[in-house]
Motif scaffolding. Structure first.
Motif, PDB file in Angstrom:
ATOM      1  N   LEU A 175       0.808  -1.212   0.000  1.00 14.61           N
ATOM      2  CA  LEU A 175       0.000   0.000   0.000  1.00 14.61           C
ATOM      3  C   LEU A 175       0.845   1.267   0.000  1.00 14.61           C
ATOM      4  O   LEU A 175       0.523   2.239  -0.677  1.00 14.61           O
ATOM      5  N   TYR A 176       1.925   1.258   0.755  1.00 10.29           N
ATOM      6  CA  TYR A 176       2.800   2.431   0.825  1.00 10.29           C
ATOM      7  C   TYR A 176       3.352   2.777  -0.555  1.00 10.29           C
ATOM      8  O   TYR A 176       3.313   3.934  -0.988  1.00 10.29           O
ATOM      9  N   LEU A 180       2.614   5.980  -3.288  1.00  7.47           N
ATOM     10  CA  LEU A 180       3.641   6.822  -3.907  1.00  7.47           C
ATOM     11  C   LEU A 180       3.446   6.899  -5.417  1.00  7.47           C
ATOM     12  O   LEU A 180       3.646   7.948  -6.032  1.00  7.47           O
ATOM     13  N   VAL A 181       3.045   5.783  -6.020  1.00  7.82           N
ATOM     14  CA  VAL A 181       2.768   5.782  -7.460  1.00  7.82           C
ATOM     15  C   VAL A 181       1.608   6.713  -7.759  1.00  7.82           C
ATOM     16  O   VAL A 181       1.654   7.528  -8.699  1.00  7.82           O
ATOM     17  N   LYS A 182       0.550   6.613  -6.975  1.00  5.26           N
ATOM     18  CA  LYS A 182      -0.636   7.451  -7.177  1.00  5.26           C
ATOM     19  C   LYS A 182      -0.306   8.932  -7.031  1.00  5.26           C
ATOM     20  O   LYS A 182      -0.861   9.782  -7.734  1.00  5.26           O
ATOM     21  N   ALA A 183       0.636   9.235  -6.117  1.00  6.60           N
ATOM     22  CA  ALA A 183       1.034  10.626  -5.893  1.00  6.60           C
ATOM     23  C   ALA A 183       2.039  11.114  -6.927  1.00  6.60           C
ATOM     24  O   ALA A 183       2.413  12.287  -6.930  1.00  6.60           O
ATOM     25  N   GLY A 184       2.501  10.209  -7.798  1.00  6.36           N
ATOM     26  CA  GLY A 184       3.475  10.588  -8.809  1.00  6.36           C
ATOM     27  C   GLY A 184       4.892  10.676  -8.299  1.00  6.36           C
ATOM     28  O   GLY A 184       5.769  11.213  -8.975  1.00  6.36           O
ATOM     29  N   ALA A 191       7.881   0.837  -7.779  1.00  8.71           N
ATOM     30  CA  ALA A 191       7.023   0.276  -6.740  1.00  8.71           C
ATOM     31  C   ALA A 191       7.109  -1.247  -6.742  1.00  8.71           C
ATOM     32  O   ALA A 191       7.222  -1.880  -5.686  1.00  8.71           O
ATOM     33  N   SER A 192       7.076  -1.839  -7.927  1.00  3.21           N
ATOM     34  CA  SER A 192       7.155  -3.298  -8.036  1.00  3.21           C
ATOM     35  C   SER A 192       8.470  -3.821  -7.467  1.00  3.21           C
ATOM     36  O   SER A 192       8.501  -4.829  -6.758  1.00  3.21           O
ATOM     37  N   VAL A 237      -8.757   0.186 -12.515  1.00  2.24           N
ATOM     38  CA  VAL A 237      -7.300   0.264 -12.580  1.00  2.24           C
ATOM     39  C   VAL A 237      -6.687   0.109 -11.190  1.00  2.24           C
ATOM     40  O   VAL A 237      -5.721  -0.639 -10.997  1.00  2.24           O
ATOM     41  N   THR A 238      -7.252   0.818 -10.219  1.00  4.16           N
ATOM     42  CA  THR A 238      -6.747   0.716  -8.846  1.00  4.16           C
ATOM     43  C   THR A 238      -6.931  -0.693  -8.303  1.00  4.16           C
ATOM     44  O   THR A 238      -6.031  -1.262  -7.670  1.00  4.16           O
TER      45      THR A 238
END
Length: 367
Positions: A175-176, A180-184, A191-192, A237-238
């Motif tokens: 989740l963390y 970060l990906v969602k926030a750009g 992330a992977s 997508v999420t």
């Protein structure tokens, strides 16, 4: 609601996002944590339980603040227990926190062996909800799983054959990094990589536990977070991203345990297929609501916070603050699968405990 504003505000900001393997949906046919006080416990053998992990296994690290102000204390439908407490009872033990504190309260070592902490990641001490200042106690403690184990070894030296050691972790790393990906802030590829690294690190932690004398180690992997309400209530997508990251973590963990030649030495709970099965058969297992609703009335909890002038009332919509007075309907702790969008109800925790007990029994331990 009492008026410990600064402490409470920090606590709720953490609780909104603090999670750990929030699914806990395992099908079970029999067994369960019991209150048997006989010399031979329900599990057929007496074991001391030691637990490491995150909010999924947190038996009350933040309860001194959460329970005092809200009637909550654990990430479920309070005052219900989490699964590791049920398992401990099944084997004749009582599991209590190894540490309490956070949110303005200095951490205090306790006598319990429940080391898991809500918000904890596998190795990074800056878990979800941790204060920006590492020397501050304003946020969550989030002692990582790796440090939890080292703290145990520093206090006790080793594990022994009369113990059941339970390990979970990784969901907060999933989740963390997706946040970060969602926030750009990072790429999906980054992330992977971080998630896979955390899985490999968790495998190494399990190896350390075995190297220090543990003979009964239960490892619970990450459920498919995309199939929890957090996923089902999100866009496609999420939802797909949550599922993919969960599977990626589990694959890396499994491969690491095999590469270290310790997979056969642990008791392994593979949760995603169990979660899919229980969701498909939730009514037969006594639920009326599966992954489409929450036992805690999150809207009412947020509205109450707004009434008391909280600047971010939605932060109160979490199971950490959930009590019988905030349930969606009477008895929802037994009829709903999820307490909030990620954490299990009392009933679901009990089923997970039963599944763990059955998996342990299949190895020949106990009955």
């Amino acid at each position: 609601m009492k008026k410990q504003r600064s402490t409470r505000a920090a606590l709720v900001r953490f609780a909104q996002v603090a999670t750990a393997s929030a699914a806990f949906a395992l099908i079970a046919a029999c067994g369960g944590g019991g209150d048997d006080n006989n010399s031979t416990p329900a599990g057929g053998v007496k074991l001391q339980v030691v637990s490491f992990g995150d909010s999924l296994s947190d038996v009350g690290t933040y309860a001194p603040v959460a329970a005092a102000n809200f009637g909550g204390g654990r990430f479920t439908t309070n005052p219900g227990q989490v699964w590791v407490q049920n398992v401990a009872q099944y084997y004749g033990d009582t599991l209590t926190p190894a540490m309490t504190g956070g949110f303005g309260v200095a951490p205090t070592n306790q006598s319990g062996l429940g080391y898991a902490q809500g918000g904890a990641r596998v190795t990074n001490p800056m878990g979800i909800g941790h204060a920006t200042d590492p020397n501050s106690y304003a946020g969550a403690l989030t002692v990582p799983v790796a440090t939890q184990v080292q703290n145990y070894l520093a206090a006790h030296g080793s594990f022994n054959a009369n113990q059941l050691v339970i390990v979970n972790g990784g969901a907060n790393d999933v989740l963390y990094n997706l946040q970060l990906v969602k926030a750009g802030a990072i790429s999906q590829a980054d992330a992977s990589t971080a998630i896979i690294t955390a899985a490999k690190q968790l495998g190494g932690i399990v190896a350390t536990i075995l190297q220090h004398g543990a003979t009964h180690v239960l490892v619970s992997n990450v459920p498919d977070i995309g199939t929890t309400p957090q996923g089902t209530m999100s866009d496609a997508v999420t939802r797909a991203g949550l599922s993919s990251a969960s599977i990626g973590f589990n694959t890396a963990l499994d491969q690491t345990l095999q590469a270290l030649n310790i997979k056969s030495k642990v008791i392994y709970l593979d949760t995603p297929p169990k979660l899919a099965q229980i969701t498909a058969n939730y009514q037969q297992l006594g639920f009326t609501v599966s992954n489409t609703g929450t036992a805690c009335n999150l809207k009412a909890m947020a509205a109450a916070a707004q009434k008391y002038g909280e600047p971010n009332p939605q932060d109160f919509a979490t199971s950490l603050f959930c009590s019988p007075e905030t349930l969606t309907v009477a008895g929802a702790d037994q009829t709903y699968m999820y307490a909030d969008t990620v954490h299990p109800t009392t009933h679901l925790h009990a089923l997970y405990a039963q599944a763990a007990e059955q998996t342990i029994a299949a190895t020949g331990l106990g009955k």
